[in-house]
Design a protein around this motif. Structure first.
Motif, PDB file in Angstrom:
ATOM      1  N   TYR A 254      63.027  50.961  45.367  1.00 34.96           N
ATOM      2  CA  TYR A 254      62.485  49.609  45.488  1.00 34.96           C
ATOM      3  C   TYR A 254      62.005  49.095  44.137  1.00 34.96           C
ATOM      4  O   TYR A 254      62.273  47.950  43.758  1.00 34.96           O
ATOM      5  CB  TYR A 254      61.331  49.593  46.496  1.00 34.96           C
ATOM      6  N   HIS A 258      63.261  45.725  42.014  1.00 34.24           N
ATOM      7  CA  HIS A 258      62.328  44.589  42.048  1.00 34.24           C
ATOM      8  C   HIS A 258      61.401  44.621  40.828  1.00 34.24           C
ATOM      9  O   HIS A 258      60.188  44.865  40.951  1.00 34.24           O
ATOM     10  CB  HIS A 258      61.505  44.613  43.343  1.00 34.24           C
ATOM     11  N   GLU A 261      58.107  42.524  40.896  1.00 32.57           N
ATOM     12  CA  GLU A 261      57.041  43.101  41.720  1.00 32.57           C
ATOM     13  C   GLU A 261      56.377  44.266  40.996  1.00 32.57           C
ATOM     14  O   GLU A 261      55.181  44.518  41.184  1.00 32.57           O
ATOM     15  CB  GLU A 261      57.592  43.532  43.080  1.00 32.57           C
TER      16      GLU A 261
END
Length: 318
Positions: A254, A258, A261
């Motif tokens: 993840y 990302h 983020e």
């Protein structure tokens, strides 16, 4: 009309009962979750585990995760061995040193890796802009800040000096937390510093200069750190280890996908400005461990006298 009202009452009661049941189920699930404490270092490296916690990758596997910051990997290794932490994040040198000393530790997942770009890696040796130090060769005889002594910083900084043609046997290392290094450079308390993000961007935004990318100088695509646990935990709680490892791997994927983020979450566990948040150079978060790069660190660590005896990688790596 009476039938409609009666039906509405029944539906309301059903919904209330369902909500109550759902609330009780969630409470039971929370109570049944396994509480674990993980030792981490408040640097960009551990952004994936913070994201994983926020995204529910751990809670969905029945893990109630607490993250506890430490200054360096050596302290986290000690915490895992003492039972303070069920899992930990540590650089490979700390883990190799512990393994060579007979510590019953085992890596469970990759942690972070160099992005391999000289001058644009997330780790660097930096100096004040006005410094006369122009390359790693000029570090001979100088004081250099590292977060812990006789560890990954020492070894990789020495390697940068050697690669630049300098003498690496008379470097003066000074231990201090990463967040204190920008001030130490500004006040000339040290001549140089080994920093990682977000401290690297903090130094650069204050006028500092990169003289070498020590991870890149050490090995191609260097696996810098690993998540690990004790052999006792592996034996006693194999399902927990499997669940934690799966959650970490999902967190790594993840984070890699990302980057924005990642920048946001780093600001939740470190004190950084928006300028630093935007400027940060991101590392790599591969799921696979680069064994060859760890063998290189082990060899250099032996040369530097960090290990009591030669580490056995098969006993440490998964």
């Amino acid at each position: 009309m009476r039938r409609i009202v009666a039906a509405a009452v029944v539906l309301t009661l059903f919904a209330g009962t369902a909500a109550c049941t759902d609330g009780k189920d969630k409470a039971r699930a929370a109570a049944a979750a396994t509480k674990i404490n993980v030792g981490v270092i408040p640097i960009i490296d551990v952004a994936p585990i913070y994201l994983g916690k926020a995204k529910g990758f751990f809670s969905s596997r029945g893990i109630d995760l607490t993250l506890s910051p430490e200054q360096g990997g050596a302290a986290i290794v000690g915490g895992v061995l003492e039972g303070k932490y069920q899992f930990g994040f540590s650089n490979v040198t700390s883990l190799l040193a512990a393994q060579s000393g007979g510590a019953p530790l085992k890596a469970v997942a990759a942690g972070v890796a160099s992005n391999g770009r000289a001058g644009r890696d997330f780790s660097a040796i930096v100096v004040p802009d006005a410094s006369k130090i122009r390359s790693a060769r000029d570090l001979a005889g100088k004081s250099i800040a590292v977060n812990t002594l006789k560890n990954l910083g020492d070894t990789t900084v020495r390697q940068s000096v050697r690669r630049a043609g300098g003498k690496a046997d008379n470097l003066r290392f000074v231990a201090m937390p990463f967040p204190e290094m920008p001030g130490a450079l500004q006040s000339r308390a040290v001549d140089a510093a080994w920093v990682v993000e977000p401290t690297l961007s903090a130094v650069l935004t204050q006028g500092g200069r990169i003289v070498a990318s020590n991870f890149v100088d050490t090995a191609a695509d260097l696996t810098v750190a690993l998540y690990f646990t004790s052999q006792g935990t592996i034996t006693a709680k194999p399902k927990l280890v499997t669940d934690f490892t799966e959650a970490i791997r999902e967190s790594l994927r993840y984070a890699a996908a990302h980057p924005e983020e990642v920048r946001d979450v780093v600001g939740t566990y470190t004190q950084i400005t928006d300028t630093v948040r935007i400027a940060m150079i991101l590392p790599s978060w591969p799921e696979d461990i680069n064994r060859q790069s760890i063998e290189r660190v082990a060899l250099l660590g032996q040369r530097d006298g960090i290990f009591k005896q030669r580490p056995v990688l098969d006993q440490l790596l998964p």
